[in-house]
Design a protein around this motif. Sequence first.
Motif, PDB file in Angstrom:
ATOM      1  N   SER A  86     139.774  94.816 -14.951  1.00 47.70           N
ATOM      2  CA  SER A  86     138.589  93.979 -14.726  1.00 47.70           C
ATOM      3  C   SER A  86     137.332  94.826 -14.563  1.00 47.70           C
ATOM      4  CB  SER A  86     138.797  93.103 -13.482  1.00 47.70           C
ATOM      5  OG  SER A  86     139.863  92.209 -13.671  1.00 47.70           O
ATOM      6  N   PHE A  87     137.505  96.037 -14.030  1.00 50.32           N
ATOM      7  CA  PHE A  87     136.362  96.930 -13.823  1.00 50.32           C
ATOM      8  C   PHE A  87     135.672  97.250 -15.149  1.00 50.32           C
ATOM      9  CE2 PHE A  87     134.738 101.331 -13.668  1.00 50.32           C
ATOM     10  CZ  PHE A  87     133.755 101.183 -12.706  1.00 50.32           C
ATOM     11  N   VAL A  88     136.443  97.707 -16.153  1.00 58.91           N
ATOM     12  CA  VAL A  88     135.833  98.090 -17.424  1.00 58.91           C
ATOM     13  C   VAL A  88     135.247  96.872 -18.136  1.00 58.91           C
ATOM     14  CG1 VAL A  88     137.277 100.134 -17.697  1.00 58.91           C
ATOM     15  CG2 VAL A  88     138.048  97.960 -18.678  1.00 58.91           C
ATOM     16  N   PHE A  89     135.908  95.721 -17.978  1.00 58.13           N
ATOM     17  CA  PHE A  89     135.399  94.504 -18.606  1.00 58.13           C
ATOM     18  C   PHE A  89     134.036  94.127 -18.031  1.00 58.13           C
ATOM     19  CE2 PHE A  89     134.664  89.971 -18.212  1.00 58.13           C
ATOM     20  CZ  PHE A  89     134.741  89.546 -19.527  1.00 58.13           C
ATOM     21  N   THR A  90     133.940  94.058 -16.709  1.00 61.67           N
ATOM     22  CA  THR A  90     132.701  93.592 -16.095  1.00 61.67           C
ATOM     23  C   THR A  90     131.575  94.613 -16.205  1.00 61.67           C
ATOM     24  OG1 THR A  90     133.612  94.278 -13.960  1.00 61.67           O
ATOM     25  CG2 THR A  90     133.744  91.961 -14.493  1.00 61.67           C
ATOM     26  N   ILE A  91     131.906  95.903 -16.268  1.00 61.92           N
ATOM     27  CA  ILE A  91     130.861  96.900 -16.503  1.00 61.92           C
ATOM     28  C   ILE A  91     130.233  96.657 -17.878  1.00 61.92           C
ATOM     29  CG2 ILE A  91     130.377  99.351 -16.886  1.00 61.92           C
ATOM     30  CD1 ILE A  91     130.796  98.677 -13.975  1.00 61.92           C
ATOM     31  N   ALA A  92     131.087  96.499 -18.893  1.00 61.91           N
ATOM     32  CA  ALA A  92     130.583  96.217 -20.243  1.00 61.91           C
ATOM     33  C   ALA A  92     129.855  94.879 -20.286  1.00 61.91           C
ATOM     34  CB  ALA A  92     131.739  96.232 -21.239  1.00 61.91           C
ATOM     35  N   TYR A  93     130.406  93.895 -19.593  1.00 59.91           N
ATOM     36  CA  TYR A  93     129.811  92.553 -19.553  1.00 59.91           C
ATOM     37  C   TYR A  93     128.424  92.604 -18.917  1.00 59.91           C
ATOM     38  CZ  TYR A  93     129.520  87.513 -18.498  1.00 59.91           C
ATOM     39  OH  TYR A  93     129.130  86.201 -18.412  1.00 59.91           O
ATOM     40  N   GLY A  94     128.304  93.298 -17.782  1.00 60.94           N
ATOM     41  CA  GLY A  94     127.033  93.362 -17.084  1.00 60.94           C
ATOM     42  C   GLY A  94     125.983  94.144 -17.844  1.00 60.94           C
ATOM     43  N   VAL A  95     126.346  95.329 -18.339  1.00 57.44           N
ATOM     44  CA  VAL A  95     125.387  96.169 -19.060  1.00 57.44           C
ATOM     45  C   VAL A  95     124.929  95.492 -20.347  1.00 57.44           C
ATOM     46  CG1 VAL A  95     125.083  98.356 -20.290  1.00 57.44           C
ATOM     47  CG2 VAL A  95     126.247  98.329 -18.070  1.00 57.44           C
ATOM     48  N   SER A  96     125.857  94.847 -21.058  1.00 55.44           N
ATOM     49  CA  SER A  96     125.504  94.230 -22.338  1.00 55.44           C
ATOM     50  C   SER A  96     124.569  93.042 -22.164  1.00 55.44           C
ATOM     51  CB  SER A  96     126.762  93.789 -23.090  1.00 55.44           C
ATOM     52  OG  SER A  96     127.408  92.718 -22.431  1.00 55.44           O
ATOM     53  N   ASN A  97     124.506  92.453 -20.963  1.00 53.99           N
ATOM     54  CA  ASN A  97     123.566  91.361 -20.724  1.00 53.99           C
ATOM     55  C   ASN A  97     122.136  91.793 -21.002  1.00 53.99           C
ATOM     56  OD1 ASN A  97     124.291  88.553 -19.136  1.00 53.99           O
ATOM     57  ND2 ASN A  97     125.939  90.048 -19.013  1.00 53.99           N
ATOM     58  N   LEU A  98     121.812  93.048 -20.636  1.00 56.30           N
ATOM     59  CA  LEU A  98     120.473  93.571 -20.891  1.00 56.30           C
ATOM     60  C   LEU A  98     120.212  93.662 -22.391  1.00 56.30           C
ATOM     61  CD1 LEU A  98     120.444  96.439 -18.230  1.00 56.30           C
ATOM     62  CD2 LEU A  98     119.431  94.156 -18.025  1.00 56.30           C
ATOM     63  N   PHE A  99     121.202  94.155 -23.131  1.00 56.67           N
ATOM     64  CA  PHE A  99     121.089  94.265 -24.579  1.00 56.67           C
ATOM     65  C   PHE A  99     120.929  92.884 -25.213  1.00 56.67           C
ATOM     66  CE2 PHE A  99     123.555  93.784 -28.527  1.00 56.67           C
ATOM     67  CZ  PHE A  99     122.823  94.596 -29.387  1.00 56.67           C
TER      68      PHE A  99
END
Length: 429
Positions: free
Chosen positions: A57-70
């Motif tokens: 879940s850690f790697v998923f939500t890191i990618a999920y959160g950062v990609s929101n900016l993109f």
Amino acid sequence: MLQGQKRWLYIAVPIFFFWFFGQIDKVGISIIQTDPDFLNTFGITGEDKNTKIGLLSFVFTIAYGVSNLFWGFIIDKFGARKTAIAGLSIWTLTMFSSGLTTSYEIFLVSRIILGFGEGMMIPVSGKFISSWFNNREIGRAQASGLTGNYLGPAIGAVVLTLIISSLHWQSAFFILAALNLFINIPMFIFLTRNKPEEHPHVSKEELAFIRHLDDDEKEGITSENKSFAQDYRFWIVWFGMLVCSFLFFGISIWLPTYLLEAKGFEQKGMSSITSLSWLFALGFVLSCGFLADKTRRPGLMASILFLMTTIFLTVAVFIPTPIIAGICMGLAMGCQGGVFHLSNMLMVKYSTPETAGRAAGLMGFTNIMGGFSSYIMGWLRDISNGDFSTSIAMLIFASILGLSAYVFTVKKEAAELHSAPLPTQNRHA
């Protein structure tokens, strides 16, 4: 039929299914990770078992959160419709490939790609709602559109448990991929447009209602230029959303494991309480959407929800009865569902249709805290010999931080409270 109300069909319905299936994709791992065959396939065993689970879940939500900016900038440039279709395509392919892999490392990579693909969900929804709904019905639009956010996992918890027990954990990924391919993507292609002005079936009367502003709203735009980055209340909401993500993901990802391993539930009991917890969240979302539009006190409501979360988590730690402890955990998760909804409503309030994508991207970035929460909880379990007490204590502290932040919005919110009525729409449009 639906004369003057087409926005609820063309936007609210696709967004409902968008979140319905997307959220099952996102939190389905919480059910799948309880399957012994899944854990053995990927070598998730030994002393660091819970840390490895948390890392998914850690790697998923890191990618999920950062990609929101993109995605926020992409949406403002290319529109919500094309962005939604692109993101849906990415996560459909990723769900299918996840069911084929047997390597823990490759599965981690697939979780990262899935997080990136799903990262556009909050910005897309915020952009559509900001463009398609009158300012005074945003709460209802958010509640209606995001009902799938909680109803999906409520149904999905039971369905995924049945799929895994009847077929295999791989089948869960294949079925979820097919649902996105044959339901979500076609709905965004054929029903939605970026703006109501672009849709051939939206009447002039409905468009006039959508674009109507009351005098106090016009004055607010003139005096503040609706610059969300310069409004301290946006950043309070942003911080509150950080805390909400930390709490919501921490509880939702670990709840099935908590029920099975800490409280001794069987699979059927686990799926029932997990499903009930998501229904609690749905109830809070619907009630908060209604009350926020009626009272115009979302800041006060969020403060109350954080206080209730603190109380429910504390009861869960000290109550000896498993069923009550499980329900209290579910109610705490439900409260944070309400905070999530209020935060997105406030995000739209403090931005404009032109900046909604970027504002939602910043808000969506807060999901990164959910990854830290799930990983830290797994690590705390490993060093505590599987005990959940220290993890829940951490969540209690986080909920107190959220309460402390929102208290600063209550006074100004009360001072700005007004009673201008919702403009009357022409029902015969």
